[in-house]
Write an enzyme that holds these catalytic residues in place. Structure first.
Site, PDB file in Angstrom:
ATOM      1  CG  HIS A 154      46.210  60.395 -41.726  1.00 55.60           C
ATOM      2  ND1 HIS A 154      47.555  60.753 -42.262  1.00 55.60           N
ATOM      3  CD2 HIS A 154      45.865  61.428 -40.844  1.00 55.60           C
ATOM      4  CE1 HIS A 154      47.990  61.580 -41.064  1.00 55.60           C
ATOM      5  NE2 HIS A 154      46.987  62.236 -40.518  1.00 55.60           N
TER       6      HIS A 154
ATOM      7  CG  ASP B 287      49.291  59.785 -44.962  1.00 54.24           C
ATOM      8  OD1 ASP B 287      47.759  59.987 -45.475  1.00 54.24           O
ATOM      9  OD2 ASP B 287      49.222  59.891 -43.888  1.00 54.24           O
TER      10      ASP B 287
ATOM     11  CB  SER C  87      48.163  64.964 -39.687  1.00 57.78           C
ATOM     12  OG  SER C  87      48.516  63.701 -39.039  1.00 57.78           O
TER      13      SER C  87
END
Length: 243
Positions: free
Chosen positions: A58, A104, A198
């Site tokens: 992402h 992911d 992230s």
């Protein structure tokens, strides 16, 4: 300052940073990567070879090889002591599902090799499908927000958190959790990943076990950070490291 750290909904519920973290010394986490756009940290990553960085898929949404810059070898983004590199290729897992964050994971191939030194080293990867016992302690790091009020920092912070077992970390108990994910955090909250973290690492025994993927907010009580399960996707990573 506590030695632990927490996760928040990223920019658009995606990009995460570190709360309750402890400042670290230069060279202590030499595999840590800052991904930058314009030129500000927005995600983390981990150096797994001289030419390859692994991050969350992402973190590449709406980006391309020209917009993302990779910075390695620094614990303070306001200094000029890191190496700044360009990206040649972005490789996103073919089964990545953006809304759910399943699979992911992405690889960033650099245009040139980083220079290994006392502050820059790649990290080892765990064996495929290796299982770590619940409550095993690992470390997660990031340049992300340091609290729920979105205060920024240029300094790298890391925190030790415990792995949560499959009896809690499952899709029935936490919607969206799949076998490609693992959970870690402190039941009491107050420490973990926040927006901007992230793509960063979750490390056990000096091996990259997880990639910061998603969560419930900075230091949410009884809620973990959810990481991409690196051992489960080891074969996919190896394919691109050897080609």
């Amino acid at each position: 300052m506590s030695s632990f750290f927490t996760i928040a909904p990223a920019l658009n519920s995606s990009m995460l940073r570190t709360i309750g973290g402890q400042l670290v010394r230069a060279g202590e986490y030499p595999y840590m990567v800052s991904l930058q756009v314009n030129p500000r940290n927005y995600c983390g990553g981990t150096l797994i070879s001289k030419t390859m960085v692994v991050t969350a898929a992402h973190c590449t949404d709406r980006q391309n090889t020209n917009t993302i810059k990779v910075v390695v070898g620094t614990v303070d983004l306001s200094s000029d002591d890191g190496q700044r590199l360009d990206i040649k290729r972005i490789i996103v897992h073919q089964e990545y599902v953006a809304p759910s964050k399943n699979y992911d994971i992405a690889l960033l191939q650099l245009t040139e090799a980083v220079e290994f030194n006392e502050n820059v080293r790649s990290i080892a990867l765990p064996d495929e499908h290796v299982f770590y016992l619940p409550n095993t302690i690992g470390t997660t790091c990031g340049f992300g927000f340091i609290n729920e009020y979105k205060q920024r920092t240029t300094r790298l912070r890391c925190v030790r958190v415990q792995l949560w077992g499959p009896e809690y970390c499952n899709g029935d108990n936490i919607p969206r959790v799949t076998e490609n994910m693992i959970c870690a955090g402190l039941p009491s909250g107050q420490q973990g990943s926040c927006p901007g973290d992230s793509g960063g690492p979750f490390v056990i025994d000096n091996k990259l076990v997880g990639i910061v993927s998603w969560g419930f907010g900075c230091g949410a009580v009884h809620r973990p950070t959810v990481y991409t399960n690196v051992p489960r996707l080891r074969k996919w990573i190896d394919h691109y490291l050897t080609t």
